[in-house]
Design a protein around this motif. Structure first.
Motif, mmCIF file in Angstrom:
data_model
loop_
_atom_site.group_PDB
_atom_site.id
_atom_site.type_symbol
_atom_site.label_atom_id
_atom_site.label_comp_id
_atom_site.label_asym_id
_atom_site.label_seq_id
_atom_site.Cartn_x
_atom_site.Cartn_y
_atom_site.Cartn_z
ATOM 1 N N ASP A 55 0.815 -1.215 0.000
ATOM 2 C CA ASP A 55 0.000 0.000 0.000
ATOM 3 C C ASP A 55 0.847 1.263 0.000
ATOM 4 O O ASP A 55 0.333 2.367 -0.209
ATOM 5 C CB ASP A 55 -0.959 0.001 1.200
ATOM 6 C CG ASP A 55 -0.234 -0.106 2.536
ATOM 7 O OD1 ASP A 55 0.928 -0.558 2.540
ATOM 8 O OD2 ASP A 55 -0.838 0.252 3.563
ATOM 9 N N LEU A 56 2.157 1.126 0.216
ATOM 10 C CA LEU A 56 3.042 2.274 0.162
ATOM 11 C C LEU A 56 3.432 2.636 -1.263
ATOM 12 O O LEU A 56 3.977 3.720 -1.501
ATOM 13 C CB LEU A 56 4.326 1.989 0.964
ATOM 14 C CG LEU A 56 4.169 1.724 2.470
ATOM 15 C CD1 LEU A 56 5.512 1.367 3.070
ATOM 16 C CD2 LEU A 56 3.583 2.948 3.154
ATOM 17 N N ILE A 57 3.190 1.746 -2.210
ATOM 18 C CA ILE A 57 3.633 1.920 -3.590
ATOM 19 C C ILE A 57 2.513 2.510 -4.434
ATOM 20 O O ILE A 57 1.404 1.988 -4.473
ATOM 21 C CB ILE A 57 4.089 0.578 -4.190
ATOM 22 C CG1 ILE A 57 5.154 -0.070 -3.298
ATOM 23 C CG2 ILE A 57 4.613 0.778 -5.603
ATOM 24 C CD1 ILE A 57 6.413 0.743 -3.132
ATOM 25 N N GLY A 58 2.803 3.611 -5.118
ATOM 26 C CA GLY A 58 1.837 4.230 -6.008
ATOM 27 C C GLY A 58 1.729 3.501 -7.334
ATOM 28 O O GLY A 58 2.607 2.705 -7.704
ATOM 29 N N ALA A 59 0.679 3.814 -8.077
ATOM 30 C CA ALA A 59 0.402 3.095 -9.323
ATOM 31 C C ALA A 59 1.503 3.270 -10.361
ATOM 32 O O ALA A 59 1.737 2.379 -11.191
ATOM 33 C CB ALA A 59 -0.940 3.563 -9.891
ATOM 34 N N LEU A 60 2.205 4.400 -10.343
ATOM 35 C CA LEU A 60 3.239 4.673 -11.345
ATOM 36 C C LEU A 60 4.649 4.671 -10.759
ATOM 37 O O LEU A 60 5.595 5.052 -11.447
ATOM 38 C CB LEU A 60 2.981 6.031 -12.012
ATOM 39 C CG LEU A 60 1.704 6.148 -12.837
ATOM 40 C CD1 LEU A 60 1.577 7.560 -13.401
ATOM 41 C CD2 LEU A 60 1.686 5.132 -13.970
ATOM 42 N N ASP A 61 4.803 4.242 -9.522
ATOM 43 C CA ASP A 61 6.121 4.308 -8.880
ATOM 44 C C ASP A 61 7.188 3.519 -9.633
ATOM 45 O O ASP A 61 8.366 3.892 -9.617
ATOM 46 C CB ASP A 61 6.039 3.809 -7.435
ATOM 47 C CG ASP A 61 5.468 4.853 -6.497
ATOM 48 O OD1 ASP A 61 4.987 5.897 -6.988
ATOM 49 O OD2 ASP A 61 5.491 4.634 -5.270
ATOM 50 N N ALA A 62 6.805 2.415 -10.261
ATOM 51 C CA ALA A 62 7.771 1.571 -10.972
ATOM 52 C C ALA A 62 7.924 1.970 -12.435
ATOM 53 O O ALA A 62 8.672 1.332 -13.170
ATOM 54 C CB ALA A 62 7.366 0.097 -10.874
ATOM 55 N N ASP A 63 7.230 3.023 -12.858
ATOM 56 C CA ASP A 63 7.313 3.493 -14.245
ATOM 57 C C ASP A 63 7.974 4.863 -14.254
ATOM 58 O O ASP A 63 7.318 5.894 -14.101
ATOM 59 C CB ASP A 63 5.922 3.562 -14.871
ATOM 60 C CG ASP A 63 5.965 3.877 -16.362
ATOM 61 O OD1 ASP A 63 7.042 4.293 -16.855
ATOM 62 O OD2 ASP A 63 4.926 3.728 -17.033
ATOM 63 N N LEU A 64 9.284 4.893 -14.438
ATOM 64 C CA LEU A 64 10.031 6.148 -14.399
ATOM 65 C C LEU A 64 9.766 7.012 -15.623
ATOM 66 O O LEU A 64 10.121 8.192 -15.636
ATOM 67 C CB LEU A 64 11.536 5.882 -14.281
ATOM 68 C CG LEU A 64 12.071 5.500 -12.897
ATOM 69 C CD1 LEU A 64 11.613 4.119 -12.472
ATOM 70 C CD2 LEU A 64 13.594 5.577 -12.852
ATOM 71 N N THR A 65 9.158 6.435 -16.662
ATOM 72 C CA THR A 65 8.851 7.217 -17.859
ATOM 73 C C THR A 65 7.615 8.080 -17.678
ATOM 74 O O THR A 65 7.368 8.992 -18.467
ATOM 75 C CB THR A 65 8.640 6.304 -19.076
ATOM 76 O OG1 THR A 65 7.434 5.533 -18.916
ATOM 77 C CG2 THR A 65 9.812 5.359 -19.269
ATOM 78 N N ARG A 66 6.821 7.811 -16.617
ATOM 79 C CA ARG A 66 5.560 8.547 -16.446
ATOM 80 C C ARG A 66 5.336 9.068 -15.032
ATOM 81 O O ARG A 66 4.341 9.756 -14.789
ATOM 82 C CB ARG A 66 4.373 7.653 -16.820
ATOM 83 C CG ARG A 66 4.330 7.221 -18.275
ATOM 84 C CD ARG A 66 2.990 6.589 -18.599
ATOM 85 N NE ARG A 66 2.764 5.365 -17.845
ATOM 86 C CZ ARG A 66 1.552 4.928 -17.476
ATOM 87 N NH1 ARG A 66 0.468 5.639 -17.764
ATOM 88 N NH2 ARG A 66 1.429 3.787 -16.819
ATOM 89 N N ASN A 67 6.212 8.755 -14.092
ATOM 90 C CA ASN A 67 5.907 9.077 -12.692
ATOM 91 C C ASN A 67 6.389 10.461 -12.244
ATOM 92 O O ASN A 67 6.303 10.796 -11.062
ATOM 93 C CB ASN A 67 6.464 8.001 -11.750
ATOM 94 C CG ASN A 67 7.990 7.973 -11.689
ATOM 95 O OD1 ASN A 67 8.670 8.844 -12.220
ATOM 96 N ND2 ASN A 67 8.530 6.941 -11.046
#
Length: 239
Positions: A55-67
């Motif tokens: 729950d600490l991770i946002g929907a785009l946290d793993a996408d550095l191209t869009r976060n």
């Protein structure tokens, strides 16, 4: 590994990680300790660890191209994926992995980075994710550029991505770097070459994974991480 870590952690393998003093890496001449390190068996303090929730991770946290910013990042789109394993080659689930890197031109979004490459308004250079039940992780980003650094007269860092791994125990804490296969700067970089074990350098080098590549979208690079043990992923540079 599905529960808390139990049992003593394997000692750090001698000769695997960079020595504190690596004369070609000039800053280690000033900051390396004068005395040899002291080893001791792990205790409950090192064998317990931080706990993180998805729950600490946002929907785009793993996408550095869009976060970071609108419009997306500029550069070659890539996927970086792999598995996190412990010293017994067991998957490490629910572990936090953080990454940071330069942009496609080789510049970090940091006030102290004065390299002439321009900043990318759509790229912040940071991301994070949690490993799944099999210890797998994946980031989407752009391939970082090489950049010069003030070590010698003409030293350049290979393209690389920094990884911060928390594992399931404080004694598994790892900060390291991932390089790309075929980069000629790997053999020329004093930081990389401070690692005495050439097979360990090889374990820091991501391989092109055509099976995971998304056609007409992004190439994929595989980078597996092992925490401690004889096949451990080395630390980032001399301590």
């Amino acid at each position: 590994m599905t529960g808390p870590f139990t049992g003593n952690l394997a000692p750090r393998a001698a000769g695997l990680h960079p020595p504190a003093l690596s004369p070609a890496y000039r800053s280690t001449r000033l900051r390396s300790p004068a005395q040899a390190p002291i080893g001791f068996p792990s205790t409950a303090t090192e064998e317990a660890g931080p706990t993180f929730g998805h729950d600490l991770i946002g929907a785009l946290d793993a996408d550095l191209t869009r976060n970071f910013g609108p419009g997306g990042a500029i550069g070659e789109q890539i996927l970086v994926l792999g598995h996190l394993r412990d010293e017994e080659c067991r998957p490490v689930p629910a572990a936090l992995i953080e990454v940071w890197q330069a942009n496609a031109g080789g510049r970090y979004r940091h006030k102290n980075d004065g390299y002439l490459a321009p900043l990318d308004p759509g790229f912040g250079g940071c991301g994070r994710c949690m490993t799944d039940a099999q210890g797998a992780f994946m980031f989407r980003t752009v391939r970082p550029g090489a950049y010069p650094w003030p070590n010698g007269g003409n030293d350049w860092r290979p393209a690389h991505i920094h990884f911060s791994v928390f594992g399931r125990a404080f004694g598994q804490r790892l900060i390291t770097q991932m390089y790309f296969e075929g980069d000629p700067h790997i053999a020329l970089c004093p930081i990389v070459q401070s690692i005495p074990d050439k097979s360990a350098i090889d374990r820091l080098t991501a391989r092109l994974d055509m099976g995971a590549t998304v056609p007409f979208d992004a190439r994929a690079y595989r980078f597996d991480i092992t925490l401690r043990g004889l096949n451990a992923t080395p630390f980032e540079g001399p301590p």
